[in-house]
Enzyme design. Structure first.
Site, PDB file in Angstrom:
ATOM      1  N   ARG A 186       0.712  -1.047  -0.060  1.00  0.00           N
ATOM      2  CA  ARG A 186       0.180  -0.012   0.052  1.00  0.00           C
ATOM      3  C   ARG A 186       0.804   1.183  -0.038  1.00  0.00           C
ATOM      4  NH1 ARG A 186      -2.718  -3.189   3.627  1.00  0.00           N
ATOM      5  NH2 ARG A 186      -4.555  -4.152   2.533  1.00  0.00           N
ATOM      6  N   LYS A 210       2.809  11.620 -11.333  1.00  0.00           N
ATOM      7  CA  LYS A 210       2.066  10.710 -12.083  1.00  0.00           C
ATOM      8  C   LYS A 210       2.635   9.390 -12.705  1.00  0.00           C
ATOM      9  CE  LYS A 210      -0.846  13.785 -14.826  1.00  0.00           C
ATOM     10  NZ  LYS A 210      -1.391  14.248 -15.832  1.00  0.00           N
ATOM     11  N   GLU A 241       9.614  18.648 -25.031  1.00  0.00           N
ATOM     12  CA  GLU A 241       8.969  18.966 -23.803  1.00  0.00           C
ATOM     13  C   GLU A 241       9.383  20.205 -23.283  1.00  0.00           C
ATOM     14  OE1 GLU A 241       6.311  17.486 -22.776  1.00  0.00           O
ATOM     15  OE2 GLU A 241       6.158  15.277 -23.682  1.00  0.00           O
ATOM     16  N   LYS A 274       7.684  22.960 -14.103  1.00  0.00           N
ATOM     17  CA  LYS A 274       6.768  21.952 -13.852  1.00  0.00           C
ATOM     18  C   LYS A 274       6.672  21.958 -12.400  1.00  0.00           C
ATOM     19  CE  LYS A 274       5.301  17.235 -14.666  1.00  0.00           C
ATOM     20  NZ  LYS A 274       5.274  16.087 -15.510  1.00  0.00           N
ATOM     21  N   GLU A 287      -4.086  17.814 -10.934  1.00  0.00           N
ATOM     22  CA  GLU A 287      -4.803  18.185 -12.257  1.00  0.00           C
ATOM     23  C   GLU A 287      -6.335  18.692 -12.224  1.00  0.00           C
ATOM     24  OE1 GLU A 287      -3.014  16.441 -15.742  1.00  0.00           O
ATOM     25  OE2 GLU A 287      -4.627  17.253 -16.858  1.00  0.00           O
ATOM     26  N   ARG A 300      -2.833  22.266 -13.851  1.00  0.00           N
ATOM     27  CA  ARG A 300      -1.675  21.432 -14.575  1.00  0.00           C
ATOM     28  C   ARG A 300      -2.071  21.029 -15.849  1.00  0.00           C
ATOM     29  NH1 ARG A 300       0.783  16.247 -11.008  1.00  0.00           N
ATOM     30  NH2 ARG A 300       2.035  15.156 -12.788  1.00  0.00           N
ATOM     31  N   ASN A 331      -0.236  20.022 -20.843  1.00  0.00           N
ATOM     32  CA  ASN A 331      -0.448  19.258 -22.171  1.00  0.00           C
ATOM     33  C   ASN A 331      -0.708  19.862 -23.509  1.00  0.00           C
ATOM     34  OD1 ASN A 331      -0.782  16.681 -20.778  1.00  0.00           O
ATOM     35  ND2 ASN A 331      -2.697  17.588 -19.910  1.00  0.00           N
ATOM     36  N   HIS A 340      -0.449  18.185 -26.481  1.00  0.00           N
ATOM     37  CA  HIS A 340      -0.535  16.789 -26.232  1.00  0.00           C
ATOM     38  C   HIS A 340      -2.015  16.289 -26.869  1.00  0.00           C
ATOM     39  CE1 HIS A 340       2.767  17.197 -24.016  1.00  0.00           C
ATOM     40  NE2 HIS A 340       2.943  16.199 -23.343  1.00  0.00           N
ATOM     41  N   HIS A 395      -1.387  13.101 -28.915  1.00  0.00           N
ATOM     42  CA  HIS A 395      -1.902  11.984 -28.466  1.00  0.00           C
ATOM     43  C   HIS A 395      -2.648  11.209 -29.865  1.00  0.00           C
ATOM     44  CE1 HIS A 395      -1.770  12.805 -24.023  1.00  0.00           C
ATOM     45  NE2 HIS A 395      -0.619  12.320 -24.444  1.00  0.00           N
ATOM     46  N   HIS A 451       6.631  10.149 -28.756  1.00  0.00           N
ATOM     47  CA  HIS A 451       5.713  10.613 -27.865  1.00  0.00           C
ATOM     48  C   HIS A 451       6.197  12.239 -28.183  1.00  0.00           C
ATOM     49  CE1 HIS A 451       3.192  12.564 -24.645  1.00  0.00           C
ATOM     50  NE2 HIS A 451       4.347  13.404 -24.294  1.00  0.00           N
TER      51      HIS A 451
HETATM   52  P1  NAD Z   1      11.636   5.443 -22.761  1.00  0.00           P
HETATM   53  O1  NAD Z   1      11.778   5.275 -21.404  1.00  0.00           O
HETATM   54  O2  NAD Z   1      10.915   4.479 -23.471  1.00  0.00           O
HETATM   55  O3  NAD Z   1      13.042   5.707 -23.023  1.00  0.00           O
HETATM   56  C1  NAD Z   1      13.406   5.922 -24.527  1.00  0.00           C
HETATM   57  C2  NAD Z   1      14.545   4.909 -25.311  1.00  0.00           C
HETATM   58  O4  NAD Z   1      15.752   5.304 -24.507  1.00  0.00           O
HETATM   59  C3  NAD Z   1      14.351   3.351 -24.317  1.00  0.00           C
HETATM   60  O5  NAD Z   1      14.603   2.424 -25.356  1.00  0.00           O
HETATM   61  C4  NAD Z   1      15.276   3.511 -23.504  1.00  0.00           C
HETATM   62  O6  NAD Z   1      15.958   1.975 -22.855  1.00  0.00           O
HETATM   63  C5  NAD Z   1      16.573   4.411 -23.924  1.00  0.00           C
HETATM   64  N1  NAD Z   1      17.329   4.987 -22.986  1.00  0.00           N
HETATM   65  C6  NAD Z   1      17.085   5.560 -21.845  1.00  0.00           C
HETATM   66  N2  NAD Z   1      17.808   6.262 -21.180  1.00  0.00           N
HETATM   67  C7  NAD Z   1      18.953   5.976 -22.142  1.00  0.00           C
HETATM   68  C8  NAD Z   1      20.250   6.627 -21.795  1.00  0.00           C
HETATM   69  N3  NAD Z   1      20.841   7.352 -21.098  1.00  0.00           N
HETATM   70  N4  NAD Z   1      21.135   5.801 -22.655  1.00  0.00           N
HETATM   71  C9  NAD Z   1      20.910   5.222 -23.833  1.00  0.00           C
HETATM   72  N5  NAD Z   1      19.410   4.787 -23.877  1.00  0.00           N
HETATM   73  C10 NAD Z   1      18.763   5.228 -23.078  1.00  0.00           C
HETATM   74  O7  NAD Z   1      10.988   6.821 -23.228  1.00  0.00           O
HETATM   75  P2  NAD Z   1      10.765   8.186 -22.603  1.00  0.00           P
HETATM   76  O8  NAD Z   1      10.660   9.037 -23.394  1.00  0.00           O
HETATM   77  O9  NAD Z   1      11.814   8.501 -21.492  1.00  0.00           O
HETATM   78  O10 NAD Z   1       9.312   8.324 -21.682  1.00  0.00           O
HETATM   79  C11 NAD Z   1       8.289   8.142 -22.372  1.00  0.00           C
HETATM   80  C12 NAD Z   1       7.290   7.587 -21.262  1.00  0.00           C
HETATM   81  O11 NAD Z   1       7.106   8.597 -20.428  1.00  0.00           O
HETATM   82  C13 NAD Z   1       5.810   7.232 -21.996  1.00  0.00           C
HETATM   83  O12 NAD Z   1       5.384   5.889 -21.369  1.00  0.00           O
HETATM   84  C14 NAD Z   1       5.033   8.539 -21.349  1.00  0.00           C
HETATM   85  O13 NAD Z   1       3.719   7.673 -21.084  1.00  0.00           O
HETATM   86  C15 NAD Z   1       5.946   8.533 -20.076  1.00  0.00           C
HETATM   87  N6  NAD Z   1       5.382   9.910 -19.640  1.00  0.00           N
HETATM   88  C16 NAD Z   1       5.017  10.000 -18.299  1.00  0.00           C
HETATM   89  C17 NAD Z   1       4.779  11.312 -17.752  1.00  0.00           C
HETATM   90  C18 NAD Z   1       4.380  11.612 -16.310  1.00  0.00           C
HETATM   91  O14 NAD Z   1       4.144  12.740 -15.753  1.00  0.00           O
HETATM   92  N7  NAD Z   1       4.359  10.300 -15.543  1.00  0.00           N
HETATM   93  C19 NAD Z   1       4.934  12.656 -18.540  1.00  0.00           C
HETATM   94  C20 NAD Z   1       5.431  12.353 -19.723  1.00  0.00           C
HETATM   95  C21 NAD Z   1       5.462  11.076 -20.253  1.00  0.00           C
HETATM   96 ZN    ZN Z   2       4.431  14.864 -22.837  1.00  0.00          ZN
END
Ligand code: NAD
Ligand code: ZN
Length: 363
Positions: free
Chosen positions: A120, A142, A184, A226, A236, A240, A244, A247, A251, A264
């Site tokens: 939990r 999030k 971003e 942020k 949100e 917040r 987006n 987005h 999306h 993304h």
């Molecule tokens: P990701 O986590 O898939 O990373 C992108 C790629 O880069 C992957 O293949 C990863 O293994 C590789 N990688 C990561 N760090 C590396 C490094 N230092 N050197 C070499 N390779 C590396 O993608 P992302 O863009 O980081 O994140 C996207 C995700 O984040 C989505 O699932 C999205 O929904 C989520 N997200 C969440 C929030 C939130 O507020 N929680 C906000 C925006 C996005």
């Molecule tokens: Zn985003």
């Protein structure tokens, strides 16, 4: 070294921005105490940075374990989440365990969700290794996973105890992922801070060359914005939503193309141009502003036009996808629009106008 504070009452925490190498960045008195640490990473990142993190944590915790997940958005699922619970229970971790997310947004979102659920709720620390995760996903609490019927549909708000952004980890990031993260960063300009936008125009080449000082400024300023937005509206209820910007269209692009075809950040880039163009057609900004945004995105190596999702009725397909987005309410699409550079508003817009924008902004 620099820290940004995120003020959430008893859930407040620091975002540390450092470039002294991962082991030194992690060796910090702010690490939460615990009986054990579990590093959650993936098969790409663990070989690069797993040992460094493990050796830093071994000084702070009696036991340090690691679980390695498969890499990719398609693995952001219940099945993969269960691997984290399997590891926690196999190692006999109690509620004083601290989870460490070592990776991009996918690892961060899953680790945070596992921390929200295990017994939990246990502590977790974000160690983001993509630019996107450093400027966006690791901050704000999030967490979640995807469902076959929708992205990020199952999750929880659960704030980390600390975020450690070590810029040296970005050295190994593929160029396309760096650019996606820059989308971003650029986003924060039009919605909140045109001084950041001016700075990005002057420093885009340094960012693309991964100069540590330039990266440090971009990450710190993004986190400050942020943190301020999330501090004012953690769950949100209103403000917040401005995060987006781009987005809603973005999306639709990601979903319409099939997840993973457009990153993304790439969808968000083209989506920001569409949202800016919609703002212009509503009389909120002028053509000069839209053109500045396009130019900056192009310099970052990002797309500025959306893909055609349907040869027969492209605008109709975009509208259909945007109406089922999590952010739509009762089928009404709420767009984040730019109400003068540096200021965002949330508004609906007539379908006919949105259609015109899509027709004008797609390849
Ligand atoms: P990701 O986590 O898939 O990373 C992108 C790629 O880069 C992957 O293949 C990863 O293994 C590789 N990688 C990561 N760090 C590396 C490094 N230092 N050197 C070499 N390779 C590396 O993608 P992302 O863009 O980081 O994140 C996207 C995700 O984040 C989505 O699932 C999205 O929904 C989520 N997200 C969440 C929030 C939130 O507020 N929680 C906000 C925006 C996005
Ligand atoms: Zn985003």
């Amino acid at each position: 070294m620099n820290s940004v504070h995120i003020d959430l009452g008893e859930r407040s925490y620091f975002i540390k921005v450092a470039s002294c190498g991962l082991r030194a960045s992690v060796d910090d008195p702010l690490l939460p105490a615990g009986t054990a640490a579990l590093i959650v990473s993936n098969e790409t990142i663990a070989p690069l940075y797993g040992e460094l993190l493990l050796s830093a944590l071994a000084k702070h915790y009696p036991q340090v374990h690691t679980v390695i997940l498969p890499d990719g958005e398609q693995h952001k699922t219940w099945q993969t989440l269960n691997l984290i619970f399997d590891a926690l229970l196999t190692h006999g971790c109690d509620r004083k365990v601290v989870l460490y997310a070592l990776g991009g947004g996918v690892v961060g979102d899953m680790t945070g969700f596992a921390a929200a659920c295990y017994m939990r709720g246990v502590d977790f620390v974000q160690v983001p290794t993509t630019l996107l995760a450093q400027v966006d996903s690791s901050v704000g609490g999030k967490t979640g996973i995807n469902h076959p019927l929708g992205k990020n549909m199952v999750g929880a708000f659960h704030q980390p105890r600390l975020v450690i952004c070590d810029l040296s980890t970005l050295d190994t990031l593929p160029a396309r992922e760096l650019a996606a993260g820059l989308a971003e960063v650029i986003k924060y300009g039009p919605i909140a801070d045109m001084a950041l936008f001016d700075w990005l125009e002057a420093n885009m080449d340094a960012l693309l060359a991964r100069e540590p000082q330039a990266l440090a400024h971009a990450v710190r300023r993004s986190c400050e914005i942020k943190a301020a937005v999330v501090g004012a509206d953690e769950r949100e209820a209103g403000l917040r939503a401005i995060l987006n910007f781009g987005h809603t269209f973005g999306h639709a692009i990601e979903a319409g193309m099939g997840y993973g075809v457009w990153l993304h950040g790439e969808g968000v880039a083209a989506g920001m141009v569409m949202a800016a163009e919609l703002s212009r057609r509503l009389g909120l900004v002028d053509e000069g502003f839209v053109q500045r945004l396009r130019t900056l995105l192009m310099r970052a190596g990002l797309p500025t036009r959306g893909p055609v999702l349907d040869a027969q009725d492209n605008a109709g397909r975009y509208l259909e996808l945007m109406r089922v987005d999590k952010k739509a309410e009762a089928g009404e699409i709420r767009f984040v629009l730019i109400d003068g550079p540096g200021r965002a508003v949330l508004r609906a817009a007539p379908d006919a106008l949105v259609r015109e924008v899509i027709d004008a902004c797609c390849a």
